[in-house]
Structure formats: structure tokens, C-alpha cells
Motif scaffolding. Structure first.
Motif, PDB file in Angstrom:
ATOM      1  N   THR A  90       0.827  -1.207   0.000  1.00  0.00           N
ATOM      2  CA  THR A  90       0.000   0.000   0.000  1.00  0.00           C
ATOM      3  C   THR A  90       0.860   1.255   0.000  1.00  0.00           C
ATOM      4  O   THR A  90       0.630   2.184  -0.787  1.00  0.00           O
ATOM      5  CB  THR A  90      -0.941   0.007   1.225  1.00  0.00           C
ATOM      6  N   VAL A  91       1.860   1.297   0.843  1.00  0.00           N
ATOM      7  CA  VAL A  91       2.741   2.470   0.928  1.00  0.00           C
ATOM      8  C   VAL A  91       3.521   2.650  -0.376  1.00  0.00           C
ATOM      9  O   VAL A  91       3.624   3.763  -0.904  1.00  0.00           O
ATOM     10  CB  VAL A  91       3.696   2.359   2.133  1.00  0.00           C
ATOM     11  N   VAL A  97       2.368   6.179  -7.248  1.00  0.00           N
ATOM     12  CA  VAL A  97       1.289   6.957  -7.850  1.00  0.00           C
ATOM     13  C   VAL A  97       1.512   8.451  -7.630  1.00  0.00           C
ATOM     14  O   VAL A  97       1.295   9.268  -8.524  1.00  0.00           O
ATOM     15  CB  VAL A  97      -0.081   6.507  -7.286  1.00  0.00           C
ATOM     16  N   GLY A  98       2.002   8.808  -6.459  1.00  0.00           N
ATOM     17  CA  GLY A  98       2.260  10.223  -6.160  1.00  0.00           C
ATOM     18  C   GLY A  98       3.489  10.784  -6.830  1.00  0.00           C
ATOM     19  O   GLY A  98       3.691  11.985  -6.904  1.00  0.00           O
TER      20      GLY A  98
END
Length: 99
Positions: A90-91, A97-98
Motif C-alpha cells: 500500500t505504501v 502513484v504520487g
């Protein structure tokens, strides 16, 4: 005079950065696939169809490639996390994505 100095400095920087990369490339072996675990390399699956006709195979070379990687890229290693895999995934996804 200051303008000339700044122009010369900019030209020197513009030359040196690619030159430095080229020098490093001539000192290190040309390995197209460096992995973090030479004993248990991950199999590429999703990327294989996208690499159809690529000059380099999607499989890790092993053998000589692993030896060269161990000698010349010894700072590349697996990162071990104590968190659950789902949390790490998740991280990492958020970071990618960021980015």
C-alpha cells in the motif's frame, strides 16, 4: 566578464554530467537486468508481452551475470521489511502513484 564566467561554468556543467555518466558506463559491465535477489529472481509476467521483440530477454541471466552483479553492483540488495506485505504494498503504491 561575469557573464562570460557564468556561460563557461554552465558549459562545463553541461559537458561534465553526461561525461561522468559515460565514464561510469565504461567501467561497469553492461547488465540490463539487475535484481536484488540473485538466488531467487522474480519471474517477469505482466511485462513479457510488452517486451515482444526486445533485444534483451526478460529472464534473468544468472551465472556470469550474477557474478558480475555481485562484484560490480554489490550495493544493490534486497530490502527486508518487518511490516505485513499488504501494508508495504500500500505504501509503495502510494509513493509510485504520487511520484
Amino acid at each position: 566578464m561575469l557573464v562570460l564566467f557564468r556561460a563557461a561554468l554552465a558549459g562545463l556543467i553541461a559537458f561534465y554530467l553526461p561525461y561522468q555518466q559515460q565514464e561510469m558506463a565504461t567501467r561497469l559491465p553492461p547488465i540490463h537486468d539487475i535484481i536484488t535477489n540473485i538466488n531467487n529472481p522474480a519471474a517477469l509476467v505482466a511485462i513479457v508481452p510488452l517486451r515482444a521483440g526486445a533485444p534483451n530477454p526478460p529472464e534473468y541471466g544468472g551465472g556470469e551475470t550474477a557474478q558480475l552483479q555481485t562484484e560490480d553492483y554489490s550495493d544493490i540488495m534486497s530490502q527486508i521489511y518487518v511490516q505485513p506485505q499488504a501494508d508495504v504494498f500500500t505504501v509503495v503504491t502510494e509513493v509510485v502513484v504520487g511520484w
